[in-house]
Design a protein around this motif. Structure first.
Motif, PDB file in Angstrom:
ATOM      1  N   ARG A  18      -6.519  -2.117  14.921  1.00 29.45           N
ATOM      2  CA  ARG A  18      -7.540  -1.447  15.733  1.00 29.45           C
ATOM      3  C   ARG A  18      -8.365  -2.525  16.434  1.00 29.45           C
ATOM      4  NH1 ARG A  18     -10.473   3.018  11.890  1.00 29.45           N
ATOM      5  NH2 ARG A  18      -8.592   3.969  11.055  1.00 29.45           N
ATOM      6  N   GLN A  52      -6.576   4.963  18.587  1.00 28.19           N
ATOM      7  CA  GLN A  52      -7.068   5.174  17.223  1.00 28.19           C
ATOM      8  C   GLN A  52      -8.477   4.593  17.043  1.00 28.19           C
ATOM      9  OE1 GLN A  52      -5.966   3.464  12.918  1.00 28.19           O
ATOM     10  NE2 GLN A  52      -4.361   4.791  13.707  1.00 28.19           N
ATOM     11  N   GLN A 144      -0.913   8.072  13.962  1.00 30.60           N
ATOM     12  CA  GLN A 144      -0.326   6.835  13.423  1.00 30.60           C
ATOM     13  C   GLN A 144       1.157   7.048  13.073  1.00 30.60           C
ATOM     14  OE1 GLN A 144      -2.931   4.432  11.080  1.00 30.60           O
ATOM     15  NE2 GLN A 144      -1.272   3.385  10.035  1.00 30.60           N
ATOM     16  N   ASP A 147       2.753   6.520  16.248  1.00 32.11           N
ATOM     17  CA  ASP A 147       2.848   5.073  16.547  1.00 32.11           C
ATOM     18  C   ASP A 147       4.109   4.484  15.931  1.00 32.11           C
ATOM     19  OD1 ASP A 147       0.246   5.287  17.531  1.00 32.11           O
ATOM     20  OD2 ASP A 147      -0.696   4.302  15.794  1.00 32.11           O
ATOM     21  N   GLN A 162      -3.171   1.322   3.862  1.00 33.87           N
ATOM     22  CA  GLN A 162      -2.404   2.072   4.864  1.00 33.87           C
ATOM     23  C   GLN A 162      -1.237   2.857   4.259  1.00 33.87           C
ATOM     24  OE1 GLN A 162      -3.313   2.199   8.277  1.00 33.87           O
ATOM     25  NE2 GLN A 162      -5.120   1.363   7.276  1.00 33.87           N
TER      26      GLN A 162
HETATM   27  N1  TRP Z   1      -4.721   2.146  10.839  1.00 34.74           N
HETATM   28  C1  TRP Z   1      -4.423   0.732  10.969  1.00 34.74           C
HETATM   29  C2  TRP Z   1      -5.677  -0.044  10.511  1.00 34.74           C
HETATM   30  O1  TRP Z   1      -6.738   0.509  10.435  1.00 34.74           O
HETATM   31  C3  TRP Z   1      -4.077   0.338  12.374  1.00 34.74           C
HETATM   32  C4  TRP Z   1      -2.835   0.989  12.877  1.00 34.74           C
HETATM   33  C5  TRP Z   1      -2.742   1.853  13.926  1.00 34.74           C
HETATM   34  C6  TRP Z   1      -1.515   0.840  12.364  1.00 34.74           C
HETATM   35  N2  TRP Z   1      -1.459   2.241  14.123  1.00 34.74           N
HETATM   36  C7  TRP Z   1      -0.685   1.649  13.189  1.00 34.74           C
HETATM   37  C8  TRP Z   1      -0.954   0.116  11.311  1.00 34.74           C
HETATM   38  C9  TRP Z   1       0.684   1.759  12.934  1.00 34.74           C
HETATM   39  C10 TRP Z   1       0.404   0.229  11.081  1.00 34.74           C
HETATM   40  C11 TRP Z   1       1.233   1.040  11.873  1.00 34.74           C
HETATM   41  O2  TRP Z   1      -5.564  -1.213  10.252  1.00 34.74           O
END
Ligand code: TRP
Length: 340
Positions: A18, A52, A144, A147, A162
């Motif tokens: 992020r 995000q 996510q 993503d 995560q």
């Molecule tokens: N949520 C993760 C964090 O806060 C950042 C992130 C966004 C992420 N998309 C992702 C991590 C996809 C792994 C895969 O650090």
């Protein structure tokens, strides 16, 4: 599809940051270091998760905007190879937004409510969500999942906080593929760094910008020294000769990261009252400064050439769009949203 796009079919990595601030030691040892090590063996996509980031920074978009380049610079400076790694800005990938909507059909509200990471984050953002938690923030684990799957990721290197997101992604993939009886989406595996989470300089269990207890990758030697000298150590060790308790000591913890070989000796010297906290801090400040020097120097090259940084992001995003459009097409075919 041209064969030049699939030369040796390495497995795919996707991970992301992020863009809410510069990266610190917690990020480095928690994930950056491992992604640098893995980049040779994997086809790597790195995502700057600006969409995000906006879910809890929507009132300060300038902060997110400014940090997109900074996070990229920190990654490149840490050794991410911009020639091979595709650095993608999330908001430029329409497929992620579309997949997020489609995945909503495969996630119950109750499932989202059980996410411990999101729960903890909401606890910490009482003010922002004083009128209630937004749909956008509550649902970010779904985006996510988009993503991760938008790039057919096989592996997602992340910190242990995560894991609930990856677990959710796996569930969505299984439900989607099962519902439509096609292998449209790839089910990813998490890969958690073995190093336990780095604590902050104040001894707090998390290094975090809001707690103001971070050592940043681009901190200059003076700043590093100051932060190390103010770091939390064993409160029971008032004098050098007092027997220390290195288990809880931040200085000891960081020394282990930058000088793993000297760790055993350090612990025994501290416990035996042969080493004092000041000596250890001095040593840490020096070692950490040396450790970060190459990162700081490489960062300067990028800082002095921001048009190049933006070009790398643009090119990475273009490749990311290509790949994710392919995945989106498969997902849409499965859902029969393919009219002409
Ligand atoms: N949520 C993760 C964090 O806060 C950042 C992130 C966004 C992420 N998309 C992702 C991590 C996809 C792994 C895969 O650090």
């Amino acid at each position: 599809m041209g064969t030049e796009n699939t030369p040796k079919a390495k497995p795919i990595i996707l991970t992301g940051d992020r863009p809410t601030g510069r990266l610190h030691l917690g990020h480095y040892f928690g994930s950056i270091k491992s992604r640098v090590e893995l980049q040779k063996d994997y086809d790597t996509y790195l995502l700057i998760a600006d969409v995000q980031a906006l879910t809890d920074n929507f009132k300060t978009p300038e902060k997110v905007h400014a940090n997109v380049e900074e996070v990229a610079i920190d990654n490149f400076a840490s050794g991410i190879d911009p020639e091979t790694v595709k650095y993608v800005v999330q908001s430029t990938i329409p497929a992620i937004a579309e997949l997020t909507i489609f995945y909503g059909n495969f996630v119950t509200l109750a499932r989202l409510e059980r996410n411990p990471t999101v729960k903890a984050e909401i606890e910490n953002k009482q003010e922002l969500f004083s009128k209630g938690v937004t749909y956008g923030f509550f649902g970010y684990p779904v985006s996510q999942a988009a993503d991760i799957t938008a790039f057919d990721a096989n592996l997602v290197p992340v910190g242990d906080d995560q894991l609930p997101m990856i677990e959710l992604t796996r569930e969505i993939v299984r439900r989607f593929n099962h519902t439509y009886q096609v292998e449209a989406l790839v089910e990813p595996e998490p890969r958690v760094t073995e190093i336990p989470r780095i604590r902050g300089t104040d001894g707090n269990s998390k290094m975090s910008k809001t707690l103001n207890n971070c050592i940043y990758l681009r901190d200059d030697p003076e700043t590093i020294r100051e932060k190390v000298f103010n770091a939390y150590t064993d409160p029971l060790k008032a004098r050098k000769t007092d027997p220390g308790h290195p288990e809880g000591c931040i200085v000891c913890e960081y020394l282990r990261l930058v000088d793993p070989d000297g760790h055993e000796q350090l612990v025994s010297d501290c416990k035996a009252g042969k080493m004092g906290c000041m000596q250890d801090k001095k040593k840490l400040a020096e070692l950490l400064t040396d450790y970060l020097a190459p990162i700081r120097e490489r960062a300067q090259v990028y800082e002095n050439n921001r048009p190049m940084v933006r070009e790398l992001l643009r090119e990475g995003s273009r490749k990311g769009q290509e790949k994710s459009d392919e995945v989106l097409r498969r997902a849409k075919d499965a859902m029969k949203i393919n009219y002409w």
